[in-house]
Design an enzyme around this catalytic site. Structure first.
Site, PDB file in Angstrom:
ATOM      1  N   LYS A  84       0.934  -1.515  -0.023  1.00 16.69           N
ATOM      2  CA  LYS A  84      -0.010   0.120   0.071  1.00 16.69           C
ATOM      3  C   LYS A  84       1.045   1.201  -0.111  1.00 16.69           C
ATOM      4  O   LYS A  84       0.607   2.294  -0.846  1.00 16.69           O
ATOM      5  CB  LYS A  84      -0.909  -0.015   1.376  1.00 16.69           C
ATOM      6  CG  LYS A  84      -2.179  -1.153   1.131  1.00 16.69           C
ATOM      7  CD  LYS A  84      -3.140  -1.046   2.152  1.00 16.69           C
ATOM      8  CE  LYS A  84      -2.315  -1.133   3.760  1.00 16.69           C
ATOM      9  NZ  LYS A  84      -2.055  -2.750   3.597  1.00 16.69           N
ATOM     10  N   CYS A 168     -11.985   2.121  16.680  1.00 14.18           N
ATOM     11  CA  CYS A 168     -10.986   1.510  16.512  1.00 14.18           C
ATOM     12  C   CYS A 168      -9.964   1.574  17.867  1.00 14.18           C
ATOM     13  O   CYS A 168      -9.121   0.638  18.046  1.00 14.18           O
ATOM     14  CB  CYS A 168      -9.928   1.768  15.241  1.00 14.18           C
ATOM     15  SG  CYS A 168      -9.598   3.373  14.930  1.00 14.18           S
ATOM     16  N   MET A 169      -9.904   2.695  18.228  1.00 14.11           N
ATOM     17  CA  MET A 169      -8.881   3.032  19.299  1.00 14.11           C
ATOM     18  C   MET A 169      -9.382   3.528  20.651  1.00 14.11           C
ATOM     19  O   MET A 169      -8.709   3.702  21.719  1.00 14.11           O
ATOM     20  CB  MET A 169      -7.842   4.068  18.789  1.00 14.11           C
ATOM     21  CG  MET A 169      -7.020   3.529  17.637  1.00 14.11           C
ATOM     22  SD  MET A 169      -6.192   1.962  17.998  1.00 14.11           S
ATOM     23  CE  MET A 169      -5.233   2.190  19.257  1.00 14.11           C
ATOM     24  N   MET A 337      -6.990  -4.245  16.860  1.00 13.67           N
ATOM     25  CA  MET A 337      -8.670  -4.378  16.598  1.00 13.67           C
ATOM     26  C   MET A 337      -9.210  -5.326  17.539  1.00 13.67           C
ATOM     27  O   MET A 337     -10.145  -5.314  18.033  1.00 13.67           O
ATOM     28  CB  MET A 337      -9.188  -4.173  15.372  1.00 13.67           C
ATOM     29  CG  MET A 337      -8.796  -3.018  14.333  1.00 13.67           C
ATOM     30  SD  MET A 337      -9.268  -1.300  15.301  1.00 13.67           S
ATOM     31  CE  MET A 337      -7.524  -0.631  15.605  1.00 13.67           C
ATOM     32  N   GLY A 374      -4.411   1.885  14.022  1.00 16.03           N
ATOM     33  CA  GLY A 374      -4.724   1.776  12.757  1.00 16.03           C
ATOM     34  C   GLY A 374      -4.888   2.757  11.723  1.00 16.03           C
ATOM     35  O   GLY A 374      -4.642   2.428  10.615  1.00 16.03           O
ATOM     36  N   GLN A 375      -4.720   4.035  12.159  1.00 15.61           N
ATOM     37  CA  GLN A 375      -4.782   5.157  11.232  1.00 15.61           C
ATOM     38  C   GLN A 375      -3.503   5.911  11.307  1.00 15.61           C
ATOM     39  O   GLN A 375      -3.083   6.177  12.633  1.00 15.61           O
ATOM     40  CB  GLN A 375      -6.059   6.074  11.546  1.00 15.61           C
ATOM     41  CG  GLN A 375      -7.313   5.029  11.157  1.00 15.61           C
ATOM     42  CD  GLN A 375      -8.634   5.823  11.486  1.00 15.61           C
ATOM     43  OE1 GLN A 375      -8.910   6.675  10.331  1.00 15.61           O
ATOM     44  NE2 GLN A 375      -9.266   5.772  12.257  1.00 15.61           N
TER      45      GLN A 375
END
Length: 780
Positions: A84, A168-169, A337, A374-375
């Site tokens: 990615k 998510c967090m 997650m 995750g981000q």
């Protein structure tokens, strides 16, 4: 669409081809250092995708990104990129980029001017400011999130702002705060280079954080012995590298963590000195416990009981207890997650901290608990800037009057501007939007019409509300919008983000966005100033000036709301240096903006020492963290009781709200794949990634597939109490769920698995559980 089994098998072949990019799970190494002689201009930027924060070198020519390489000077990835990251530049150039504002007129979205769009949004907000909301993102840069916070909490006086990081967090955040008194990890990525044992708690890091995975695998390739234990409910690519795979019944990670603690106390292998100095015990009622009372609580989590509940063998549970009881082992626990998206997400975070605190495996090189993100700026923006319904910048909360005053002083708001009542968190925000309790919403940098759980319920009546969406491509969410605003993406604007290890990184704009797409910061400044022009009181500061008043070096006002002016200045620097004042309270100190221009990021707290700015490798640790008191080896300096001790919580096992039964006999788990990121808005426009994984699928255990008469490529119906979808089966693919379980990725906007998922959430963090609900599986 996948209409035949043959088409699906072709997809599988393409996915296998992408996986062969390298032997390291889709990793691509930088070649020679980029040179100016190649005709490209090269500049640094952190990768646009996950929370790892890999450094890239971006090569541009004639106003276009032409190449992306791993940054050899960046300590995060040392020149390495995943598939990615290598294709991040291509994400800018999909054929359907949004290039002009759109407004819904009848059943169509038609082009309008920016002036029309800004005017319409401002008028809608002015009609009902207390019921306006902002739904943002862990992909917001720090200046973007800070602007949104000041706009809504300082200007509009309401707290209806929340990010998709709630999904998510949030459990990680509340887990940190309840254990240590403050958010974000003690450890850092250096621990990957020094551990001798890695335990992943429901985390497929080979696909989700492949560069970090590679750091450990590279040590193995060089002959080092690294023991890897994969605790999970599904076999993945990570499992293939594991020395031990331990498959547990969903939700019983709570019991497993308690069982490890039970063994440490029962056998006397816990670190007595560490516990005496640095740990206190509490029950769920926040009552202090003695260590004997805590041990009595753990008694029901003995090996025999926990084995029956969790599905792990007695030998596996004993092995885990022995690993943590061995004083010489350097154990690194990793999760993301699997633990956070959990109806007891806060508790399982607490319990893994308990394991490390009791064993003394905390704050030591290679031996610590570490929550992955995750981000790209879930930490830097959502958690540090505090773009949450209850929060304020720098670890403050809206309920605290002194915190409100501190922020109002920096923002130069009139006293009392910030509302003391928390706003709606994500799930309650969409429920309120569906019911009409919120009249309007501005969505930026995220795609909730694909990503929130239980879509049928939480998107009900959205066509009857006023919805603004800022994005770079058409999405499921933009299709619902009254107004769509085309945004700049990644290196089409300046940016600052913060990654999982507390590292803040900066980059400069390198190319122009397409058409009339514009920065998200500018969009908010323009709407704020339109409200100011309309006489909206909240957009005036205590001196009567524009709330976002900015001045140049000569004291002249900068008209930041004017796009032609905005393009010529670096508003990121102005906003970042203003925000910096708010980072000191909880020792989350960041350096001045210009210092980040010179570096590949710094891990906070960053303090000035002898005339230079110095980062902190490990928090709470003597000789690393400047805030550790003299004479202490570990200093939990934000402990709420003021005793400088972490809290080990007595949290019991708690069954999930929905379990398989005769009508819905399978577990459903959802997640990501290595080729795509989140809802595929960007990666779906990269032809190499899209070709490798064009559609979602359902993974089944081979025995379940055989009993149901299903083979690879067969169309399968997945049905829950909330909805159903039809997907092709992948029985012998890269992952294998436990028997009685299925897995579906959520990147495919044509296969909305979140029409099926449950929206039950952790009562403390308000984070929903995407990892377990009950479904029926049948051949379509």
């Amino acid at each position: 669409m996948l209409n035949t089994r043959r088409e699906f098998l072709k997809q599988v072949a393409r996915a296998s081809a992408l996986a062969a990019l390298s032997s390291q799970m889709g990793l691509v190494y930088a070649m020679d250092p980029p040179l100016e002689q190649d005709g490209l201009s090269w500049q640094k930027a952190p990768c646009r995708f996950c929370g790892t924060g890999c450094g890239t070198m971006v090569g541009t020519k004639n106003g276009r990104v032409m190449a992306v390489q791993g940054d050899l000077q960046n300590p995060v990835n040392k020149g390495l990129l995943c598939a990615k990251g290598y294709h991040a530049g291509a994400a800018l150039y999909g054929r359907d980029r949004l290039t002009t504002p759109l407004m819904r007129k009848g059943n169509k979205q038609v082009p309008i001017s920016w002036d029309e769009a800004i005017d319409a949004i401002a008028k809608q907000i002015a009609k009902d400011p207390s019921n306006f909301s902002i739904y943002g993102s862990g992909q917001w840069t720090i200046p973007e999130g800070y602007t949104a916070m000041k706009f809504i909490k300082g200007g509009l006086g309401n707290n209806h702002i929340d990010p998709n990081a709630r999904l998510c967090m949030a459990s990680a955040v509340v887990g940190f705060i309840t254990t240590f008194g403050v958010d974000e990890p003690s450890g850092c990525y250096d621990d990957l280079d020094e551990c001798d044992t890695v335990i992943t708690w429901g985390n497929n890091w080979a696909e989700m954080h492949p560069v970090l995975f590679s750091r450990v695998m590279n040590r193995r390739n060089n002959g080092e012995k690294i023991n890897y234990i994969d605790l999970a409910t599904r076999q993945t690519r990570s499992t293939k590298a594991a020395d031990h795979y331990m498959e547990f019944v969903p939700q019983t990670d709570l019991a497993i963590a308690n069982c490890i603690c039970y063994q440490l106390l029962e056998k006397g292998t816990y670190d007595k000195d560490f516990v005496a100095k640095h740990v206190r015990f509490k029950d769920n009622e926040k009552k202090d416990l003695s260590i004997e009372e805590y041990k009595a609580f753990l008694a029901e989590y003995n090996i025999e009981n926990t084995s029956k509940l969790s599905g792990l063998s007695k030998e596996q549970l004993k092995y885990l207890g022995d690993i943590f009881g061995d004083k010489n082992k350097k154990v690194l626990s990793l999760w993301c997650m699997g633990m956070n998206q959990h109806t007891r997400g806060t508790w399982i975070n607490n319990l893994v901290y308990n394991v490390h605190l009791l064993s003394g495996k905390f704050g030591k090189p290679g031996s610590t608990p570490f929550s992955l993100t995750g981000q790209p700026s879930a930490c830097g923006t959502c958690r540090e800037v505090g773009t949450l319904a209850h929060a304020l910048p720098g670890g403050r909360v809206v309920k605290n009057a002194e915190h409100r005053k501190q922020v109002e002083d920096v923002w130069q708001c009139k006293p009392g501007s910030i509302n003391a009542k928390p706003g709606f968190h994500t799930i309650s925000m969409f429920e309120a939007f569906a019911k009409g309790d919120l009249s309007s919403m501005w969505v930026q940098v995220t795609n909730p019409a694909q990503s929130i759980p239980n879509l049928h319920k939480n998107l009900a009546n959205s066509d009857k509300r006023f919805l603004v969406v800022s994005d770079v491509y058409p999405t499921v969410t933009t299709r619902l919008a009254n107004i769509v605003l085309p945004s700049a993406l990644w290196v089409e604007k300046n940016g600052v983000v913060g990654n999982s290890e507390r590292r803040t990184q900066q980059w400069f704009k390198m190319v122009d966005p397409p058409g009339d797409a514009r920065d998200d910061v500018w969009q908010m400044l323009a709407v704020a100033h339109k409200l100011y022009e309309m006489g909206f009181a909240g957009m005036k500061n205590r001196n009567g000036k524009f709330l976002f008043h900015m001045e140049d070096e000569n004291g002249k006002e900068i008209k930041s709301w004017d796009w032609n002016v905005y393009k010529t200045i670096n508003t990121d620097k102005i906003l970042f240096d203003e925000y910096r004042q708010l980072t000191l309270l909880k020792h989350k100190d960041i350096a001045p903006y210009d210092e980040y221009v010179k570096t590949r990021g710094m891990r906070w707290p960053v303090t000035e020492q002898n005339g230079r700015w110095v980062e902190t490798k490990r928090r709470f640790v003597a000789n690393d963290d400047p805030y550790v008191a003299e004479g202490r080896d570990i200093d939990i300096y934000m402990a709420k009781a003021g005793d400088k001790k972490a809290i080990a919580w007595a949290r019991p096992y708690n069954a999930p709200p929905e379990v398989p039964d005769a009508k819905f006999p399978f577990w459903l788990c959802t997640g990501r794949v290595i080729e795509h990121w989140h809802t595929g808005t960007m990666t779906g426009r990269v032809k190499e990634l899209k070709r490798a994984m064009p559609h979602a699928y359902v993974e089944l255990h081979p025995e379940d597939a055989r009993e149901l008469g299903i083979t690879d490529g067969d169309m399968v119906k997945i049905k829950s109490r909330r909805g159903s979808i039809i997907l092709p089966a992948w029985v012998l693919g890269r992952g294998k769920p436990a028997k009685g379980s299925v897995f579906v990725p959520f990147f495919d906007e044509t296969k909305l698995i979140n029409e099926v998922t449950l929206d039950a959430y952790c009562p403390m963090s308000k984070e929903p559980d995407y990892k377990k609900c009950a479904v029926l599986v049948e051949k379509a």
